[in-house]
Design a protein around this motif. Structure first.
Motif, PDB file in Angstrom:
ATOM      1  N   ALA A 109       0.829  -1.209   0.000  1.00 22.85           N
ATOM      2  CA  ALA A 109       0.000   0.000   0.000  1.00 22.85           C
ATOM      3  C   ALA A 109       0.860   1.255   0.000  1.00 22.85           C
ATOM      4  O   ALA A 109       0.590   2.205  -0.736  1.00 22.85           O
ATOM      5  CB  ALA A 109      -0.924  -0.004   1.221  1.00 22.85           C
ATOM      6  N   ILE A 110       1.893   1.278   0.804  1.00 18.11           N
ATOM      7  CA  ILE A 110       2.740   2.466   0.920  1.00 18.11           C
ATOM      8  C   ILE A 110       3.426   2.779  -0.409  1.00 18.11           C
ATOM      9  O   ILE A 110       3.629   3.951  -0.749  1.00 18.11           O
ATOM     10  CB  ILE A 110       3.775   2.250   2.050  1.00 18.11           C
ATOM     11  N   ALA A 111       3.769   1.741  -1.183  1.00 17.29           N
ATOM     12  CA  ALA A 111       4.484   1.951  -2.443  1.00 17.29           C
ATOM     13  C   ALA A 111       3.550   2.160  -3.626  1.00 17.29           C
ATOM     14  O   ALA A 111       4.014   2.405  -4.734  1.00 17.29           O
ATOM     15  CB  ALA A 111       5.400   0.754  -2.711  1.00 17.29           C
ATOM     16  N   ASN A 112       2.233   2.071  -3.415  1.00 15.02           N
ATOM     17  CA  ASN A 112       1.279   2.135  -4.525  1.00 15.02           C
ATOM     18  C   ASN A 112       0.640   3.525  -4.592  1.00 15.02           C
ATOM     19  O   ASN A 112      -0.025   3.947  -3.635  1.00 15.02           O
ATOM     20  CB  ASN A 112       0.197   1.071  -4.324  1.00 15.02           C
ATOM     21  N   PRO A 113       0.813   4.264  -5.717  1.00 18.29           N
ATOM     22  CA  PRO A 113       0.232   5.610  -5.827  1.00 18.29           C
ATOM     23  C   PRO A 113      -1.271   5.653  -5.627  1.00 18.29           C
ATOM     24  O   PRO A 113      -1.822   6.707  -5.291  1.00 18.29           O
ATOM     25  CB  PRO A 113       0.603   6.040  -7.249  1.00 18.29           C
ATOM     26  N   LEU A 114      -1.964   4.533  -5.821  1.00 22.31           N
ATOM     27  CA  LEU A 114      -3.412   4.517  -5.613  1.00 22.31           C
ATOM     28  C   LEU A 114      -3.777   4.808  -4.158  1.00 22.31           C
ATOM     29  O   LEU A 114      -4.872   5.287  -3.860  1.00 22.31           O
ATOM     30  CB  LEU A 114      -3.998   3.159  -6.026  1.00 22.31           C
ATOM     31  N   TYR A 115      -2.870   4.526  -3.241  1.00 19.75           N
ATOM     32  CA  TYR A 115      -3.147   4.699  -1.812  1.00 19.75           C
ATOM     33  C   TYR A 115      -2.635   6.027  -1.255  1.00 19.75           C
ATOM     34  O   TYR A 115      -2.797   6.307  -0.067  1.00 19.75           O
ATOM     35  CB  TYR A 115      -2.526   3.544  -1.012  1.00 19.75           C
ATOM     36  N   THR A 116      -2.005   6.851  -2.107  1.00 13.92           N
ATOM     37  CA  THR A 116      -1.300   8.038  -1.619  1.00 13.92           C
ATOM     38  C   THR A 116      -2.217   8.968  -0.814  1.00 13.92           C
ATOM     39  O   THR A 116      -1.867   9.398   0.295  1.00 13.92           O
ATOM     40  CB  THR A 116      -0.688   8.814  -2.797  1.00 13.92           C
ATOM     41  N   ASN A 117      -3.368   9.321  -1.353  1.00 10.19           N
ATOM     42  CA  ASN A 117      -4.224  10.304  -0.676  1.00 10.19           C
ATOM     43  C   ASN A 117      -4.820   9.766   0.628  1.00 10.19           C
ATOM     44  O   ASN A 117      -4.947  10.509   1.608  1.00 10.19           O
ATOM     45  CB  ASN A 117      -5.342  10.779  -1.603  1.00 10.19           C
TER      46      ASN A 117
END
Length: 404
Positions: free
Chosen positions: A363-371
């Motif tokens: 999750a931390i490395a996935n831009p989908l989870y950034t916000n």
């Protein structure tokens, strides 16, 4: 024994609702222990809820899965990243006279000047202020003060950025959260969440841009001296790239075009051998991968030129020394940072990386989870600041002990 706080971050997007669960560990570290996403299936369009039942169902699926993964049954705080086509920002300023005899500026003075500056904005009847963000304060003879409280001055001037949105849009988001049994959730403008996730304090101080390329919209925020100075929404997102492919190359439908974009897409046609072909098994034919790249390249140029225009409107284009940080699912298009570097003329354009949290690496490395991660980080920070600022009792001996 005091139980660690369990925090929930959400991001409400058109193609996905993202939920992350994080636990405040001993020592203040934030540990991400649960993460999930669910498709709203048309319940959200351009940041606005169009079907509240579909939206509630997606929120509940994402939250339940994230909580199950984390092994948690309670939540101590919720923050939700939101944005939309009708969200707007404006810079305002105003000043007040300090009335007290000792001329010491109080918290009430600071809040009063910010409210007075906000009142100068001509809001449309249906608009509501989501955020009132202090940029800088000035007192007579001294400028660019970050926090004027406890300082001495005859007058206090404030520069403030406000974020507004139609009241009905915000009310329906809150209604969906309420129906999802997420009472007490706080809303947060998504460029602030993006910046919280990926910008270091130094980047935000020295001037940085976050560009969040979502499914239907792109949001950007320009930061300087640690605060938001400009924000904008651009009506182009990753789905426009996909539709371009389907319209020009007839790949067999939006779903197939999306898959082909993810597997074979690139923003730089020159990085693809001219003879490379992509098999369209369902169609029984082939299509040139370079031609696919040329379609994506054209849309990327259009989007990045609009980003450049917004940075120009901020008046801070020569102050961006902390780089341009790309986030969101649309930022995953290969070679997009290289193309952005050329068009934006900034030496540092990078894929935003979430920092300051540990835990689930996928999750931390996935831009989908950034916000969603930015929202939970911001909640964690504000909770710690509240604790730090809580009134303390005790005399000079206690103060000396704290200083020691």
């Amino acid at each position: 024994m005091v139980q660690p706080a369990v925090l929930l971050g959400l991001d409400l997007g058109a193609s996905k609702v993202v939920a992350v669960v994080a636990v405040q560990e001993e020592g203040g570290l934030l540990n991400v222990t649960g993460a999930s996403l669910a498709a709203p299936e048309g319940g959200i369009r351009q940041g606005e809820i169009t079907d509240i039942n579909l939206t509630v169902a997606a929120i509940m699926r994402a939250v339940e899965e994230a909580m199950r993964t984390a092994g948690q049954t309670r939540v101590d705080g919720i923050r939700v990243a939101v944005d939309g086509i009708q969200f707007k920002g404006e810079n305002l300023r105003d000043s007040i006279t300090i009335a007290s005899a000792n001329r010491v500026i109080t918290t009430q003075d600071r809040d009063r000047v910010m409210e007075q500056a906000t009142n100068g904005c001509k809001l449309a009847k249906e608009e509501t202020v989501l955020h009132r963000i202090p940029q800088m304060f000035h007192i007579k003879g001294q400028r660019d003060i970050r926090n004027p409280v406890n300082m001495i001055g005859d007058t206090l001037e404030a520069e403030v950025r406000i974020i507004v949105a139609p009241g009905s849009v915000l009310e329906n988001i809150n209604r969906a959260l309420h129906l999802s049994s997420l009472q007490g959730a706080e809303l947060m403008y998504s460029p602030l969440a993006s910046a919280e996730a990926v910008l270091s304090r130094e980047d935000a101080e020295n001037g940085a841009v976050v560009v969040d390329i979502g499914d239907q919209l792109t949001h950007l925020g320009v930061f300087l001296r640690g605060t938001l100075f400009h924000s904008a929404v651009i009506p182009i997102g990753g789905m426009h790239f996909t539709k371009d492919l389907e319209i020009t190359k007839h790949l067999g439908g939006i779903s197939r075009a999306e898959r082909i974009k993810r597997v074979y897409g690139t923003a730089l046609p020159g990085h693809v051998p001219a003879e490379e072909m992509v098999d369209l098994e369902e169609e029984g034919r082939q299509v040139s991968r370079r031609e696919l790249a040329e379609v994506l390249h054209a849309r990327a140029i259009e989007l990045l030129n609009m980003v450049l225009a917004e940075i120009g409107r901020s008046g801070l284009i020569h102050e961006i020394h902390g780089g341009v940080h790309l986030v969101g699912g649309g930022a995953l298009l290969p070679h997009l940072p290289i193309l952005a570097q050329n068009i934006l003329g900034r030496p540092r354009v990078v894929l935003g990386r979430v920092s300051g949290v540990q835990g689930l690496s996928h999750a931390i490395a996935n831009p989908l989870y950034t916000n969603a991660l930015g929202a939970v980080k911001a909640l964690h920070r504000s909770m710690n600041e509240t604790t730090t600022r809580a009134p303390r009792t005790g005399g000079i001996l206690d103060k000396l002990k704290r200083w020691i």
